[in-house]
Design a protein around this motif. Structure first.
Motif, PDB file in Angstrom:
ATOM      1  N   ALA A  49       0.756  -1.186  -0.115  1.00 55.82           N
ATOM      2  CA  ALA A  49      -0.041   0.083   0.067  1.00 55.82           C
ATOM      3  C   ALA A  49       0.987   1.332   0.123  1.00 55.82           C
ATOM      4  CB  ALA A  49      -0.889  -0.052   1.354  1.00 55.82           C
ATOM      5  N   VAL A  50       0.432   2.242  -0.530  1.00 53.29           N
ATOM      6  CA  VAL A  50       1.097   3.641  -0.494  1.00 53.29           C
ATOM      7  C   VAL A  50       0.422   4.443   0.368  1.00 53.29           C
ATOM      8  CG1 VAL A  50       1.706   5.715  -2.025  1.00 53.29           C
ATOM      9  CG2 VAL A  50       1.420   3.422  -3.121  1.00 53.29           C
ATOM     10  N   GLY A  51       1.383   5.136   1.306  1.00 57.37           N
ATOM     11  CA  GLY A  51       0.967   6.212   2.150  1.00 57.37           C
ATOM     12  C   GLY A  51       1.637   7.346   2.245  1.00 57.37           C
TER      13      GLY A  51
ATOM     14  N   ALA B 185      -3.819   2.189  -2.705  1.00 56.17           N
ATOM     15  CA  ALA B 185      -3.843   3.755  -1.847  1.00 56.17           C
ATOM     16  C   ALA B 185      -5.165   4.529  -1.662  1.00 56.17           C
ATOM     17  CB  ALA B 185      -2.893   4.645  -2.763  1.00 56.17           C
TER      18      ALA B 185
ATOM     19  N   ILE C  61      -4.376   9.910  -1.391  1.00 54.58           N
ATOM     20  CA  ILE C  61      -2.881   9.706  -1.743  1.00 54.58           C
ATOM     21  C   ILE C  61      -2.746   9.624  -3.243  1.00 54.58           C
ATOM     22  CG2 ILE C  61      -1.170   7.875  -1.705  1.00 54.58           C
ATOM     23  CD1 ILE C  61      -1.571   9.494   0.982  1.00 54.58           C
ATOM     24  N   ARG C  62      -3.660   9.077  -3.818  1.00 53.87           N
ATOM     25  CA  ARG C  62      -3.399   8.942  -5.330  1.00 53.87           C
ATOM     26  C   ARG C  62      -3.305  10.548  -6.317  1.00 53.87           C
ATOM     27  NH1 ARG C  62      -3.680   4.158  -7.245  1.00 53.87           N
ATOM     28  NH2 ARG C  62      -4.493   2.569  -5.928  1.00 53.87           N
TER      29      ARG C  62
END
Length: 285
Positions: free
Chosen positions: A27-29, A75, A79-80
């Motif tokens: 996951a992107v944080g 995400a 965040i995107r």
């Protein structure tokens, strides 16, 4: 009864399989976003120090690719948006590098892509910056109506209507920069002594780390001195420029080539011209 047992067992199996799959999916944080914005800040510092060059363009495009690659991971929507914003900032910097290096074709391609990404991000700050770059590119190409239209478009963005916290890329704009831009305007209008005075004030006000602007505005000083007929003083100033780190990049290199052409045309056999011709070979002007 057997069917219910099968369904229950199957559901449990599916859930058992699905949960680990989701758990292992990266996951992107916010920490990823911060790293990307740190990259943008570092590139901005590099631009202040060296000006536009191919290595900076390549580094900026690599940063954009990194930001866009993260879009393929899990995400949240905010965040995107920030990933798109970081990519737009990076490609905008690549465009600026091309503008500074007088490469309008690649600059235009980068700007169009950056504007698309800024739109996807819904980032009015990025849009403001890109419209500004578009205005500068049009001005460089002599398309003054488009330069004006792009400047007006930048003023209509949400970022321009709000007094937002200033990002890193505007840090170069000091009182010295205002004097520098005033000098450019006065020089174009033919007010040579006044232009030179503003350029001197600009150079005196620059921060120690602003190598690109120091080289650029000293080159403007040399150009104005030459235009006033003081070839010896102009060459002395230009010789200071070629010793600076950013002398061979971007607009400074272009100005020094113009300086060489004017000097060799107006005073080809002068002592000043000979001194300029004998300058260190590391200078590319």
């Amino acid at each position: 009864m057997l069917r219910r047992s099968f369904v229950t067992a199957s559901t449990g199996t599916v859930a058992a399989v699905a949960v680990p799959m989701l758990a292992t999916q990266p996951a992107v944080g916010i920490s990823d976003v911060r790293r990307l914005h740190k990259d943008v800040a570092d590139l901005t510092v590099l631009d202040d120090q060296r000006g536009g060059h191919q290595a900076m363009e390549a580094a900026a495009l690599a940063g954009a690719r990194k930001a866009l690659a993260l879009q393929h991971k899990s995400a949240m929507d905010p965040i995107r948006g920030r990933l798109y914003s970081a990519a737009a900032d990076c490609i905008g910097l690549a465009a600026w590098s091309c503008i500074d290096a007088r490469d309008p074709e690649h600059a235009q391609q980068h700007l169009e892509r950056a504007m698309t990404l800024a739109g996807l991000a819904r980032d009015s700050g990025a849009q403001f910056r890109i419209w500004t770059f578009m205005s500068m590119l049009a001005n460089q190409l002599g398309d003054y109506p488009q330069a004006l239209a792009a400047a007006q478009a930048s003023r209509s963005t949400g970022a321009a209507r709000r007094d937002i916290r200033r990002p890193e890329w505007i840090a170069f704009y000091t009182r010295g920069e205002l004097d520098g831009l005033t000098g450019v305007t006065l020089g174009l209008s033919g007010s040579r002594p006044q232009a030179e005075a503003h350029f001197h004030r600009c150079v005196s006000a620059l921060r120690p780390d602003q190598h690109r602007n120091r080289a650029l505005y000293l080159a403007y000083v040399a150009t104005e001195q030459l235009a006033q007929g003081d070839a010896e003083e102009a060459v002395n100033t230009a010789l200071k420029v070629v010793t600076l780190p950013a002398a061979t990049a971007g607009r400074t290199s272009h100005l020094l080539r113009e300086f060489t052409t004017i000097l060799t045309t107006c005073a080809p056999r002068s002592t000043a011209a000979r001194a300029w011709a004998d300058r260190p070979l590391t200078a590319t002007a």
